[in-house]
Design an enzyme around this catalytic site. Structure first.
Site, PDB file in Angstrom:
ATOM      1  N   ASP A  30      27.884  54.029  62.721  1.00 23.19           N
ATOM      2  CA  ASP A  30      28.960  54.144  63.708  1.00 23.19           C
ATOM      3  C   ASP A  30      28.596  55.079  64.865  1.00 23.19           C
ATOM      4  OD1 ASP A  30      31.440  53.425  64.698  1.00 23.19           O
ATOM      5  OD2 ASP A  30      32.459  55.102  63.717  1.00 23.19           O
ATOM      6  N   GLY A  33      28.757  52.652  70.464  1.00 22.12           N
ATOM      7  CA  GLY A  33      29.479  52.440  71.720  1.00 22.12           C
ATOM      8  C   GLY A  33      29.651  53.746  72.484  1.00 22.12           C
ATOM      9  N   TRP A  35      27.918  56.468  72.179  1.00 15.60           N
ATOM     10  CA  TRP A  35      26.594  56.956  72.601  1.00 15.60           C
ATOM     11  C   TRP A  35      26.251  56.381  73.974  1.00 15.60           C
ATOM     12  CZ3 TRP A  35      21.977  54.666  73.948  1.00 15.60           C
ATOM     13  CH2 TRP A  35      20.830  55.478  73.902  1.00 15.60           C
ATOM     14  N   SER A  75      31.432  44.456  60.686  1.00 16.35           N
ATOM     15  CA  SER A  75      32.480  44.282  59.677  1.00 16.35           C
ATOM     16  C   SER A  75      33.275  42.995  59.917  1.00 16.35           C
ATOM     17  CB  SER A  75      33.438  45.479  59.707  1.00 16.35           C
ATOM     18  OG  SER A  75      34.272  45.410  60.846  1.00 16.35           O
ATOM     19  N   ASN A  78      35.190  43.461  62.971  1.00 16.54           N
ATOM     20  CA  ASN A  78      34.530  43.641  64.277  1.00 16.54           C
ATOM     21  C   ASN A  78      34.593  42.399  65.171  1.00 16.54           C
ATOM     22  OD1 ASN A  78      32.031  45.905  62.936  1.00 16.54           O
ATOM     23  ND2 ASN A  78      33.835  46.406  64.131  1.00 16.54           N
ATOM     24  N   ARG A  81      36.480  42.493  68.583  1.00 18.06           N
ATOM     25  CA  ARG A  81      35.931  43.121  69.800  1.00 18.06           C
ATOM     26  C   ARG A  81      35.782  42.105  70.934  1.00 18.06           C
ATOM     27  NH1 ARG A  81      32.042  48.015  68.140  1.00 18.06           N
ATOM     28  NH2 ARG A  81      33.409  48.842  66.529  1.00 18.06           N
TER      29      ARG A  81
HETATM   30  C1  IPE Z   1      32.807  50.415  60.981  1.00 25.16           C
HETATM   31  O1  IPE Z   1      32.853  50.929  62.264  1.00 25.16           O
HETATM   32  C2  IPE Z   1      32.045  49.133  60.975  1.00 25.16           C
HETATM   33  C3  IPE Z   1      30.630  49.247  61.274  1.00 25.16           C
HETATM   34  C4  IPE Z   1      29.987  50.339  61.580  1.00 25.16           C
HETATM   35  C5  IPE Z   1      29.909  48.027  61.181  1.00 25.16           C
HETATM   36  P1  IPE Z   1      34.072  50.620  63.233  1.00 25.16           P
HETATM   37  O2  IPE Z   1      33.778  51.353  64.501  1.00 25.16           O
HETATM   38  O3  IPE Z   1      34.315  49.174  63.335  1.00 25.16           O
HETATM   39  O4  IPE Z   1      35.285  51.278  62.440  1.00 25.16           O
HETATM   40  P2  IPE Z   1      36.673  51.848  62.937  1.00 25.16           P
HETATM   41  O5  IPE Z   1      37.270  50.836  63.854  1.00 25.16           O
HETATM   42  O6  IPE Z   1      36.370  53.127  63.656  1.00 25.16           O
HETATM   43  O7  IPE Z   1      37.450  52.087  61.687  1.00 25.16           O
HETATM   44  C1  IPE Z   2      29.091  50.742  65.316  1.00 25.70           C
HETATM   45  O1  IPE Z   2      29.250  51.384  66.524  1.00 25.70           O
HETATM   46  C2  IPE Z   2      28.495  49.367  65.443  1.00 25.70           C
HETATM   47  C3  IPE Z   2      29.437  48.275  65.156  1.00 25.70           C
HETATM   48  C4  IPE Z   2      30.619  48.413  64.662  1.00 25.70           C
HETATM   49  C5  IPE Z   2      28.988  46.940  65.452  1.00 25.70           C
HETATM   50  P1  IPE Z   2      30.561  51.214  67.360  1.00 25.70           P
HETATM   51  O2  IPE Z   2      30.398  50.062  68.284  1.00 25.70           O
HETATM   52  O3  IPE Z   2      31.759  51.160  66.486  1.00 25.70           O
HETATM   53  O4  IPE Z   2      30.555  52.560  68.194  1.00 25.70           O
HETATM   54  P2  IPE Z   2      31.823  53.421  68.584  1.00 25.70           P
HETATM   55  O5  IPE Z   2      32.491  53.809  67.318  1.00 25.70           O
HETATM   56  O6  IPE Z   2      32.684  52.560  69.450  1.00 25.70           O
HETATM   57  O7  IPE Z   2      31.242  54.576  69.312  1.00 25.70           O
HETATM   58 MG    MG Z   3      32.998  52.612  65.744  1.00 21.32          MG
END
Ligand code: IPE
Ligand code: IPE
Ligand code: MG
Length: 251
Positions: A30, A33, A35, A75, A78, A81
């Site tokens: 996690d 995004g 970063w 997930s 996800n 998105r």
């Molecule tokens: C969890 O991260 C899923 C993955 C890292 C693949 P998310 O960014 O989707 O989780 P939430 O939305 O913060 O719970």
């Molecule tokens: C995890 O990073 C990767 C996926 C869930 C695909 P995020 O995309 O959730 O990154 P943040 O949490 O928005 O920074």
């Molecule tokens: Mg995340």
């Protein structure tokens, strides 16, 4: 306390006993995004950087002799998105698979994909199959990449398959125990993770390995996944090694 004291403490905080490693470490990848956003880049640049970090950490885990590394990459939630972010993740996955097919034999890293692959394109599913076939011949660290994975979905599909086996007369309802049910999970045949690491600052499971993490030790860090390093991994393992795991007993 003087500076030397704290310096030493900081040093020992990341000191790992490599003779007592966990067998299985799980990581929620996690913070990709954020970063990217902090650098004024599109979120997708973070996913790209995150994939590089995964490659580096996976080979490091092989080097130290870890048996299983399971990472949460995409997930079941996800899909919510923006379409272009999901599309870029799938393109990165394809690139990752193509590269892995070329290099995994040399690197001796076994790749497995856990999750409902039906939602992926036929092209991606074929590449996943190729990776699985190569993995069968290898012996190194097993890296499980969870794609379209959800802990609840995993348990539900396991229950459904068990019910189907019951209906087919292969098993009886009384046969269902914790041990037999595990065979219906994506993680069949693997030990449960002893340590779950979540970078990115959030302190939740987000539907990851609900069954398998029943007794995992949790380690949370604010470091964003693309910045995760082997030093950070050492800190997590060292923290795990200092825990008193009682499993409901008295220790
Ligand atoms: C969890 O991260 C899923 C993955 C890292 C693949 P998310 O960014 O989707 O989780 P939430 O939305 O913060 O719970
Ligand atoms: C995890 O990073 C990767 C996926 C869930 C695909 P995020 O995309 O959730 O990154 P943040 O949490 O928005 O920074
Ligand atoms: Mg995340």
């Amino acid at each position: 306390m003087n500076l030397a004291f704290w310096k030493k403490k900081e040093h020992t905080a990341g000191q790992v006993d490599f003779q007592r490693l966990p067998r299985h470490i799980a990581v929620i990848l996690d913070g990709n995004g954020r970063w990217a956003q902090r650098r004024g880049l599109p979120r997708t640049a973070g996913h790209k950087a995150g994939a590089e970090t995964f490659r580096a950490i996976a080979t490091y885990c092989r080097d130290i002799g870890l048996e299983y590394l399971t990472v949460y990459a995409f997930s079941t939630e996800n899909w919510k998105r923006p379409k272009d972010e999901v599309e870029t993740i799938m393109v990165l996955l394809k690139r990752y698979l193509l590269e892995a097919i070329d290099t995994m034999e040399r690197d001796n890293v076994r790749l497995r994909f856990l999750g409902d692959m039906q939602a992926l394109s036929q092209e991606l599913r074929d590449l996943v199959e190729q990776c699985n076939a190569i993995s069968d011949r290898l012996t190194g660290c097993q890296c499980n990449i969870c794609i379209n994975y959800g802990g609840r979905a995993e348990i539900a599909q396991g229950a459904r398959r068990f019910a189907e086996d019951c209906a087919a007369g292969v098993v009886k309802p009384d046969d269902l125990t914790e041990e037999t049910f595990e065979k219906y999970l994506y993680s069949a045949g693997m030990p449960s993770p002893e340590l779950l690491i979540r970078p990115g600052g959030e302190q939740r499971l987000s539907n990851f390995l609900l069954w398998q993490c029943a007794y995992a030790e949790f380690y949370f860090t604010d470091v964003l996944w693309p910045d995760f390093s082997k030093e950070e991994l050492h800190r997590a393992i060292a923290a795990y090694q200092r825990r008193n795991r009682r499993f409901g007993g008295v220790g």
